[in-house]
Design an enzyme around this catalytic site. Structure first.
Site, PDB file in Angstrom:
ATOM      1  N   TYR A  60       0.834  -1.203   0.000  1.00  0.00           N
ATOM      2  CA  TYR A  60       0.000   0.000   0.000  1.00  0.00           C
ATOM      3  C   TYR A  60       0.871   1.257   0.000  1.00  0.00           C
ATOM      4  O   TYR A  60       0.910   2.010  -0.955  1.00  0.00           O
ATOM      5  CB  TYR A  60      -0.922   0.023   1.231  1.00  0.00           C
ATOM      6  CG  TYR A  60      -2.232  -0.703   1.067  1.00  0.00           C
ATOM      7  CD1 TYR A  60      -2.416  -1.699   0.116  1.00  0.00           C
ATOM      8  CD2 TYR A  60      -3.309  -0.405   1.890  1.00  0.00           C
ATOM      9  CE1 TYR A  60      -3.609  -2.359  -0.020  1.00  0.00           C
ATOM     10  CE2 TYR A  60      -4.525  -1.064   1.769  1.00  0.00           C
ATOM     11  CZ  TYR A  60      -4.674  -2.042   0.811  1.00  0.00           C
ATOM     12  OH  TYR A  60      -5.861  -2.691   0.696  1.00  0.00           O
ATOM     13  N   SER A  61       1.582   1.499   1.116  1.00  0.00           N
ATOM     14  CA  SER A  61       2.312   2.757   1.284  1.00  0.00           C
ATOM     15  C   SER A  61       3.441   2.900   0.271  1.00  0.00           C
ATOM     16  O   SER A  61       4.060   1.916  -0.145  1.00  0.00           O
ATOM     17  CB  SER A  61       2.886   2.842   2.698  1.00  0.00           C
ATOM     18  OG  SER A  61       1.860   2.904   3.659  1.00  0.00           O
TER      19      SER A  61
ATOM     20  N   GLU B   9      -8.058  -4.250   8.373  1.00  0.00           N
ATOM     21  CA  GLU B   9      -6.752  -3.915   8.936  1.00  0.00           C
ATOM     22  C   GLU B   9      -6.908  -3.149  10.237  1.00  0.00           C
ATOM     23  O   GLU B   9      -6.190  -3.391  11.210  1.00  0.00           O
ATOM     24  CB  GLU B   9      -5.946  -3.091   7.934  1.00  0.00           C
ATOM     25  CG  GLU B   9      -4.542  -2.756   8.437  1.00  0.00           C
ATOM     26  CD  GLU B   9      -3.729  -1.976   7.421  1.00  0.00           C
ATOM     27  OE1 GLU B   9      -2.495  -2.061   7.495  1.00  0.00           O
ATOM     28  OE2 GLU B   9      -4.316  -1.288   6.577  1.00  0.00           O
TER      29      GLU B   9
ATOM     30  N   SER C 248      -2.270   7.267   9.853  1.00  0.00           N
ATOM     31  CA  SER C 248      -1.924   7.887  11.130  1.00  0.00           C
ATOM     32  C   SER C 248      -3.185   8.282  11.892  1.00  0.00           C
ATOM     33  O   SER C 248      -4.236   8.557  11.301  1.00  0.00           O
ATOM     34  CB  SER C 248      -1.042   9.119  10.908  1.00  0.00           C
ATOM     35  OG  SER C 248      -1.803  10.202  10.412  1.00  0.00           O
TER      36      SER C 248
ATOM     37  N   GLU D  49      -3.893  10.943  13.372  1.00  0.00           N
ATOM     38  CA  GLU D  49      -4.353  12.289  13.037  1.00  0.00           C
ATOM     39  C   GLU D  49      -5.246  12.257  11.795  1.00  0.00           C
ATOM     40  O   GLU D  49      -6.297  12.912  11.739  1.00  0.00           O
ATOM     41  CB  GLU D  49      -3.156  13.222  12.825  1.00  0.00           C
ATOM     42  CG  GLU D  49      -2.375  13.549  14.084  1.00  0.00           C
ATOM     43  CD  GLU D  49      -1.539  12.379  14.600  1.00  0.00           C
ATOM     44  OE1 GLU D  49      -1.206  12.376  15.796  1.00  0.00           O
ATOM     45  OE2 GLU D  49      -1.209  11.466  13.798  1.00  0.00           O
TER      46      GLU D  49
END
Length: 769
Positions: A512-513, A628, A752, A754
């Protein structure tokens, strides 16, 4: 009146959902008759509540919810009480439902000789009140025989609504045991000093001197305990409803109030505060659900009551504070309706003991085992399989005993409590043992080789793995891609990949990332160009867990660069054992290799490995992110860290340190409420429902609780907190630094925290951008 309990729902072909019917009925009445602003008219009135509204509630049958049908009631339980009180809390109703219809009704219905009083309560002719907390119940008066009656002496302290009640139920102690004394408020020898509360309702300080009472009836400790537990559920549900309504009011204010040329709710700092309000409200709901289930199942009612009260009182304090802050100066005024909720919330939290007081009733939190758990039944034989393979039919305690015994007998001692992730070569033999037992995929449906565990069994399974320090294997094939292929893959893909993922023949990692697409996943740049029956994939993935051991990757790729970011993404299954794939390890702060970079240079992927439709991978990705976040939100890490924190505290004598014990009890409750929240979402997935965006709350709470635990372990470790590697504490070895290192990426990966708050603010709380 309540719907008859014998009527089925013809449309559904079975029993109706009485809890929902009751909740809807109560909500309708509250909306019509109990508008919150009516409370201002009661300020300074001769009664703290509306007697007509109370008689209406009796007419609707609410006073008989807990009373057995044979005694003229409906014969329901904690679920019904919670449904009513949650709606009453939303309108901050001052009527004495908790004191009369819950506490008094449950106490009186447990006694012989109280039929006349019970009848008066059921028809609303009289208002009864009684202490609602264990601490208040301990302040019993003394009773001594006086012919056919009793003489009562002593002080009960502050009793809810005693100044306005018609009859008081007073706990008393005699030489013969515990008594419940039914005393009219105007009885000679009884003194009730009126106490005006923050919301202008009245309690009473109750004392008696030579009070002659002819209605003192023996009561069992079990009856008192059940009534107190029901009172805890009732008060907590009321506080939950109050907080939900105040949160709704605050969100509406944030959406409409403008400052600096924009809506207040568009400021990220305020959005995140609103999300945290929502998170604590949601935790309270999960804790309430767990308490209702426990009490209605006849389990440890005292612990369940203390747990839910602690969370509800803590949430009330947080929500009141934030509501005032987010409303600004107007929130501090009496004219603002926020004041009605603030004043009532203060009264309810104080009446139910506040958050800190509840910790005293839960000594098991310090040691991690209840008396019930210490005497588990003998385990089932090692090779046992339940009829039809359904472990959900096995009693919870027997299931726990069986899992515990088998893990202790089969898991390698050298692999217990590892400081970091183990490589596949180290853990594959254990995985093979799980496969042979049929326990490698506890959440998979049985038709795919899993255990098919429901939420409660899944929690037990996780708890027992963590209790014994079982390491996590490279299991993304089981916890991630397996559920996705079961839901979104075609039959050929399921036949090709599921069995190999289960056996461990193929190890999966996530693609993914990317270097410029972390939490902003839709910005990914890895491309896949279709040439005939193959995709040609080029790009780079990073932060790839288990990448060093993986044979396959499930990967998001861009297949339409002209489309909007989310619209041009597809979901591919890539064999990593081919030319063009390069894997490079990333060493973390603790010196371990948990992540990798994966470079894809002209890698060929068959079109048959496309999951779902072309350019529709974002839909699957969102579904997988739900799985996930459920996985990342699992209580496993927190349970393991809490277990080691307790061991440290025991070895270092910190269980005699009042400050540390308070902090330990609080964090243990946070983990218990994490388990309750996890069970809610796990049950949703088991029912085949896709989790909503709010599942990110689970990820936020889990990872931030783990961070707090890791920092408490450092504090408890003393000098050892600066030393790398495992060190001996008492009879066990603990790597103090490992949790600190492992906790650092937790609030970052899987999006994250945030960014998760931003997403919840926009899509769940509907705050403006």
């Amino acid at each position: 009146m309540l719907p008859p309990m014998t009527h089925a729902n013809p449309a559904a072909g079975g029993e109706p959902d009485y809890a929902q019917l009751l909740s809807d009925s109560v909500a309708d009445y509250c909306a019509r008759a109990l508008e919150p602003r009516r409370l201002r008219a009661l300020h300074g009135a001769s009664q703290s509540f509306d007697r007509q509204a109370w008689r209406d509630m009796a007419e609707l049958g609410w006073c008989g919810l807990l009373v057995p049908e044979a005694q003229g009631g409906v014969g329901l339980g904690a679920q019904a009480v919670a449904s009513v009180c949650r709606e009453l809390g939303r309108v901050v109703a001052a009527e004495p439902f908790i004191e009369s219809a819950v506490m008094a009704a449950s106490l009186l219905s447990s006694l012989n000789g109280a039929a006349a009083h019970l009848a008066a309560l059921l028809d609303g002719a009289a208002v009864y009140s009684a202490p609602v907390t264990p601490a208040a119940w301990q302040r019993a008066v003394q009773a001594r025989r006086d012919g056919d009656a009793w003489l009562l002496d002593g002080e009960l302290g502050q009793v809810p609504l005693a100044a306005d009640a018609d009859v008081l139920l007073m706990p008393a102690r005699s030489e013969g045991g515990e008594l419940l004394c039914v005393v009219p408020r105007n009885a000679a020898g009884l003194t009730v000093e009126s106490v005006t509360l923050a919301d202008d309702t009245r309690d009473g300080r109750v004392s008696c001197q030579a009070l002659r009472c002819e209605s003192c009836l023996p009561i069992s400790a079990a009856a008192v305990a059940r009534s107190l537990a029901l009172g805890a559920v009732a008060g907590s549900a009321y506080m939950l409803g109050l907080c939900e309504a105040l949160l709704d009011t605050t969100l509406e204010y944030l959406r409409t109030r403008r400052q600096f040329g924009r809506a207040l709710g568009s400021f990220q700092a305020l959005q995140h505060r609103a999300v945290d309000m929502f998170m604590h409200v949601r935790l309270t709901r999960a804790a309430l659900d767990a308490a209702v289930t426990s009490i209605d199942a006849g389990q440890d009612s005292a612990l369940a009551g203390a747990r839910v009260r602690q969370r509800a009182c803590d949430t009330v304090t947080r929500v009141l504070r934030e509501a005032i802050q987010l409303h600004g100066a107007i929130g501090y005024t009496e004219q603002c309706d926020v004041s009605l909720y603030v004043q009532r919330g203060l009264v309810m939290s104080a009446r139910h003991g506040g958050a800190i007081t509840q910790l005293r009733g839960m000594p098991a939190l310090l040691h991690g085992a209840s008396a019930d758990e210490a005497a588990l039944p003998a385990p089932l034989p090692d090779a046992y399989l339940p009829p039809g393979g359904d472990w959900n039919e096995v009693d919870d305690r027997l299931f726990r005993s069986t899992v515990r015994h088998w893990i202790e007998a089969n898991y390698p001692a050298t692999l217990r409590h590892p400081p970091g992730q183990l490589r596949w070569a180290e853990i594959k033999d254990w995985h093979a043992t799980l496969v042979a037992r049929g326990w490698a995929a506890p959440a998979w449906p049985r038709e795919y080789g899993g255990m098919g565990l429901g939420a409660s069994k899944m929690i037990i399974f996780i708890e027992e793995l963590e209790r014994w320090g079982v390491a996590r294997a490279p299991d993304q094939g089981i916890v991630m891609i397996g559920p996705i292929l079961q839901a979104h893959g075609n039959q050929a893909q399921r036949e090709r990949y599921l069995a190999h993922a289960l056996s461990g023949d193929e190890i999966w990692c996530q693609g993914y990332s990317e270097p410029n697409a972390g939490s902003d996943l839709a910005s990914l740049a890895t491309s896949a160009v279709l040439e005939g029956d193959e995709f040609i994939v080029n790009g780079q993935k990073t932060w790839t867990t288990h990448g060093m051991d993986a044979t396959h990757m499930y990967c998001l790729v861009r297949t339409d660069p002209q489309a909007k970011p989310q619209a041009g993404i597809s979901f591919l299954l890539i064999d990593l054992q081919q030319p063009g794939v390069t894997v490079r390890p990333i060493i973390n702060l603790g010196g371990h290799v948990d992540f990798c970079e994966v470079f894809l240079d002209n890698v060929r992927v068959p079109r048959a490995n496309l999951v779902g439709a072309l350019n529709q991978g974002w839909t699957i990705a969102k579904s997988l992110l739900g799985h996930e976040r459920l996985f990342v939100g699992s209580p496993k890490l927190c349970q393991h860290a809490l277990h080691q924190l307790r061991e440290l505290a025991q070895a270092d004598g910190r269980l005699h340190d009042a400050v540390f014990v308070d902090a330990l009890a609080r964090i243990a409750l946070d983990v218990l409420d994490l388990e309750a929240l996890y069970a809610d979402y796990a049950a949703m997935l088991k029912r085949g429902e896709e989790p909503g965006v709010d599942i990110s709350l689970l990820k936020i709470w889990s990872t931030e609780t783990y961070v707090r635990l890791s920092e408490m372990i450092l504090e408890a470790g003393g000098d050892a907190a600066g030393v790398r590697g495992a060190q001996r504490f008492g009879g066990t070895e603990i790597d103090v630094l490992s949790h600190f290192y492992n906790a650092r990426p937790a609030p970052i990966y899987a999006g994250s925290n945030e960014i998760q708050r931003n997403i919840i603010a926009k899509h769940v709380l509907k705050l403006p951008t």
